[in-house]
Scaffold this motif. Structure first.
Motif, PDB file in Angstrom:
ATOM      1  N   THR A  48       0.816  -1.216   0.000  1.00 40.17           N
ATOM      2  CA  THR A  48       0.000   0.000   0.000  1.00 40.17           C
ATOM      3  C   THR A  48       0.852   1.269   0.000  1.00 40.17           C
ATOM      4  OG1 THR A  48      -0.163   0.119   2.414  1.00 40.17           O
ATOM      5  CG2 THR A  48      -1.824  -1.217   1.247  1.00 40.17           C
ATOM      6  N   LEU A  49       2.166   1.131   0.185  1.00 38.39           N
ATOM      7  CA  LEU A  49       3.031   2.313   0.158  1.00 38.39           C
ATOM      8  C   LEU A  49       3.099   2.863  -1.268  1.00 38.39           C
ATOM      9  CD1 LEU A  49       5.942   1.087   2.464  1.00 38.39           C
ATOM     10  CD2 LEU A  49       4.079   2.661   3.051  1.00 38.39           C
ATOM     11  N   PRO A  50       3.093   4.188  -1.425  1.00 33.81           N
ATOM     12  CA  PRO A  50       3.064   4.780  -2.772  1.00 33.81           C
ATOM     13  C   PRO A  50       4.194   4.293  -3.691  1.00 33.81           C
ATOM     14  CG  PRO A  50       2.655   6.454  -1.110  1.00 33.81           C
ATOM     15  CD  PRO A  50       3.026   5.198  -0.381  1.00 33.81           C
ATOM     16  N   ASP A  51       5.421   4.223  -3.209  1.00 30.25           N
ATOM     17  CA  ASP A  51       6.538   3.788  -4.057  1.00 30.25           C
ATOM     18  C   ASP A  51       6.368   2.338  -4.502  1.00 30.25           C
ATOM     19  OD1 ASP A  51       7.633   6.272  -3.701  1.00 30.25           O
ATOM     20  OD2 ASP A  51       9.191   5.622  -2.291  1.00 30.25           O
ATOM     21  N   VAL A  52       5.921   1.505  -3.588  1.00 33.34           N
ATOM     22  CA  VAL A  52       5.722   0.086  -3.909  1.00 33.34           C
ATOM     23  C   VAL A  52       4.591  -0.057  -4.913  1.00 33.34           C
ATOM     24  CG1 VAL A  52       5.127  -2.177  -2.974  1.00 33.34           C
ATOM     25  CG2 VAL A  52       6.631  -0.645  -1.685  1.00 33.34           C
ATOM     26  N   ARG A  53       3.510   0.669  -4.695  1.00 31.58           N
ATOM     27  CA  ARG A  53       2.361   0.612  -5.603  1.00 31.58           C
ATOM     28  C   ARG A  53       2.772   1.047  -7.012  1.00 31.58           C
ATOM     29  NH1 ARG A  53      -3.606   1.376  -4.529  1.00 31.58           N
ATOM     30  NH2 ARG A  53      -2.900   1.122  -2.403  1.00 31.58           N
ATOM     31  N   ALA A  54       3.553   2.110  -7.081  1.00 34.42           N
ATOM     32  CA  ALA A  54       4.004   2.602  -8.392  1.00 34.42           C
ATOM     33  C   ALA A  54       4.869   1.554  -9.095  1.00 34.42           C
ATOM     34  CB  ALA A  54       4.764   3.908  -8.221  1.00 34.42           C
ATOM     35  N   GLU A  55       5.770   0.926  -8.361  1.00 39.90           N
ATOM     36  CA  GLU A  55       6.627  -0.107  -8.945  1.00 39.90           C
ATOM     37  C   GLU A  55       5.807  -1.297  -9.453  1.00 39.90           C
ATOM     38  OE1 GLU A  55      10.363  -2.079  -7.289  1.00 39.90           O
ATOM     39  OE2 GLU A  55      10.445  -0.046  -6.432  1.00 39.90           O
ATOM     40  N   LEU A  56       4.815  -1.709  -8.679  1.00 40.89           N
ATOM     41  CA  LEU A  56       3.966  -2.820  -9.092  1.00 40.89           C
ATOM     42  C   LEU A  56       3.151  -2.464 -10.340  1.00 40.89           C
ATOM     43  CD1 LEU A  56       2.753  -4.089  -5.601  1.00 40.89           C
ATOM     44  CD2 LEU A  56       4.315  -5.256  -7.161  1.00 40.89           C
ATOM     45  N   GLN A  57       2.694  -1.212 -10.441  1.00 37.35           N
ATOM     46  CA  GLN A  57       1.941  -0.783 -11.605  1.00 37.35           C
ATOM     47  C   GLN A  57       2.823  -0.757 -12.860  1.00 37.35           C
ATOM     48  OE1 GLN A  57       0.329   2.883 -10.011  1.00 37.35           O
ATOM     49  NE2 GLN A  57      -1.605   1.880  -9.447  1.00 37.35           N
ATOM     50  N   VAL A  58       4.084  -0.345 -12.703  1.00 37.76           N
ATOM     51  CA  VAL A  58       5.023  -0.360 -13.837  1.00 37.76           C
ATOM     52  C   VAL A  58       5.267  -1.804 -14.273  1.00 37.76           C
ATOM     53  CG1 VAL A  58       7.439   0.062 -14.467  1.00 37.76           C
ATOM     54  CG2 VAL A  58       6.139   1.823 -13.263  1.00 37.76           C
ATOM     55  N   ALA A  59       5.448  -2.706 -13.339  1.00 40.28           N
ATOM     56  CA  ALA A  59       5.656  -4.126 -13.671  1.00 40.28           C
ATOM     57  C   ALA A  59       4.427  -4.704 -14.357  1.00 40.28           C
ATOM     58  CB  ALA A  59       5.996  -4.912 -12.422  1.00 40.28           C
ATOM     59  N   ASP A  60       3.234  -4.353 -13.897  1.00 43.60           N
ATOM     60  CA  ASP A  60       2.006  -4.844 -14.513  1.00 43.60           C
ATOM     61  C   ASP A  60       1.877  -4.313 -15.951  1.00 43.60           C
ATOM     62  OD1 ASP A  60       1.227  -6.298 -12.343  1.00 43.60           O
ATOM     63  OD2 ASP A  60      -0.187  -4.799 -11.574  1.00 43.60           O
ATOM     64  N   ALA A  61       2.205  -3.043 -16.160  1.00 48.91           N
ATOM     65  CA  ALA A  61       2.143  -2.457 -17.478  1.00 48.91           C
ATOM     66  C   ALA A  61       3.132  -3.118 -18.438  1.00 48.91           C
ATOM     67  CB  ALA A  61       2.406  -0.949 -17.403  1.00 48.91           C
ATOM     68  N   ALA A  62       4.318  -3.427 -17.934  1.00 49.50           N
ATOM     69  CA  ALA A  62       5.325  -4.100 -18.775  1.00 49.50           C
ATOM     70  C   ALA A  62       4.870  -5.498 -19.161  1.00 49.50           C
ATOM     71  CB  ALA A  62       6.661  -4.162 -18.024  1.00 49.50           C
ATOM     72  N   ARG A  63       4.248  -6.201 -18.223  1.00 49.30           N
ATOM     73  CA  ARG A  63       3.728  -7.547 -18.522  1.00 49.30           C
ATOM     74  C   ARG A  63       2.600  -7.471 -19.557  1.00 49.30           C
ATOM     75  NH1 ARG A  63       4.666  -8.668 -13.152  1.00 49.30           N
ATOM     76  NH2 ARG A  63       2.579  -8.090 -12.528  1.00 49.30           N
ATOM     77  N   ALA A  64       1.745  -6.477 -19.420  1.00 48.07           N
ATOM     78  CA  ALA A  64       0.607  -6.321 -20.343  1.00 48.07           C
ATOM     79  C   ALA A  64       1.094  -5.984 -21.754  1.00 48.07           C
ATOM     80  CB  ALA A  64      -0.343  -5.253 -19.829  1.00 48.07           C
ATOM     81  N   ALA A  65       2.184  -5.237 -21.841  1.00 47.99           N
ATOM     82  CA  ALA A  65       2.734  -4.845 -23.145  1.00 47.99           C
ATOM     83  C   ALA A  65       3.472  -5.980 -23.835  1.00 47.99           C
ATOM     84  CB  ALA A  65       3.656  -3.641 -22.976  1.00 47.99           C
ATOM     85  N   ALA A  66       3.927  -6.937 -23.051  1.00 49.58           N
ATOM     86  CA  ALA A  66       4.732  -8.033 -23.621  1.00 49.58           C
ATOM     87  C   ALA A  66       3.925  -9.047 -24.364  1.00 49.58           C
ATOM     88  CB  ALA A  66       5.512  -8.734 -22.511  1.00 49.58           C
TER      89      ALA A  66
END
Length: 153
Positions: A135-153
């Motif tokens: 739930t921490l903002p930095d962690v949430r942002a990192e997880l969203q970037v990882a999710d976006a990269a997976r979706a793009a692949a």
């Protein structure tokens, strides 16, 4: 993560009691990415006898040659009835097998309870996992970037 129990030996009623207590703990380990291993200074036959007698389902290893006992100098010299006995220890190891904490169980109350192990592993996980609190903002942002990269692949 790994919880390594260096057992006194199959002959010991305190070991049987401690291993029965670890049954509940092992159920937690199976959903918490944690391994539990017991090493006994016994023959493979006696090691499995202990495993079966306590109903354990985790890994049991036999140090029949007493190599671990000698290397760590944990022979129980006060016991003149059981030549192979060791002073029991429980080690908490982090990834990479780094020793984080050691319990010495010469006396039964020196052995860790499942609740103590829970707290030790909770602290270790908090330190080892950057996403411990998603739930921490930095962690949430990192997880969203990882999710976006997976979706793009």
């Amino acid at each position: 993560m790994l919880v390594l129990h260096l057992s006194r030996g199959e002959h010991c009623p305190r070991e049987r009691m401690h291993h029965r207590e670890l049954l509940r703990f092992h159920e937690w380990c199976s959903v918490a990415f944690t391994q539990l291993v017991s090493i006994l200074p016994n023959t493979l036959h006696d090691t499995y006898k202990m495993k079966i007698a306590t109903g354990a389902h985790w890994t049991f290893l036999a140090d029949e040659g007493l190599e671990l006992r000698e290397a760590l100098e944990i022979d129980e010299y006060t016991d003149n009835h059981h030549d192979n006995a060791v002073v029991p220890h429980t080690l908490i190891l982090s990834p990479g097998l780094r020793i984080e904490k050691v319990y010495v169980g010469y006396w039964f109350w020196g052995r860790p309870s499942p609740e103590q192990l829970w707290l030790d592993l909770q602290d270790l996980t908090r330190r080892a996992k950057a996403d411990y609190d998603p739930t921490l903002p930095d962690v949430r942002a990192e997880l969203q970037v990882a999710d976006a990269a997976r979706a793009a692949a």
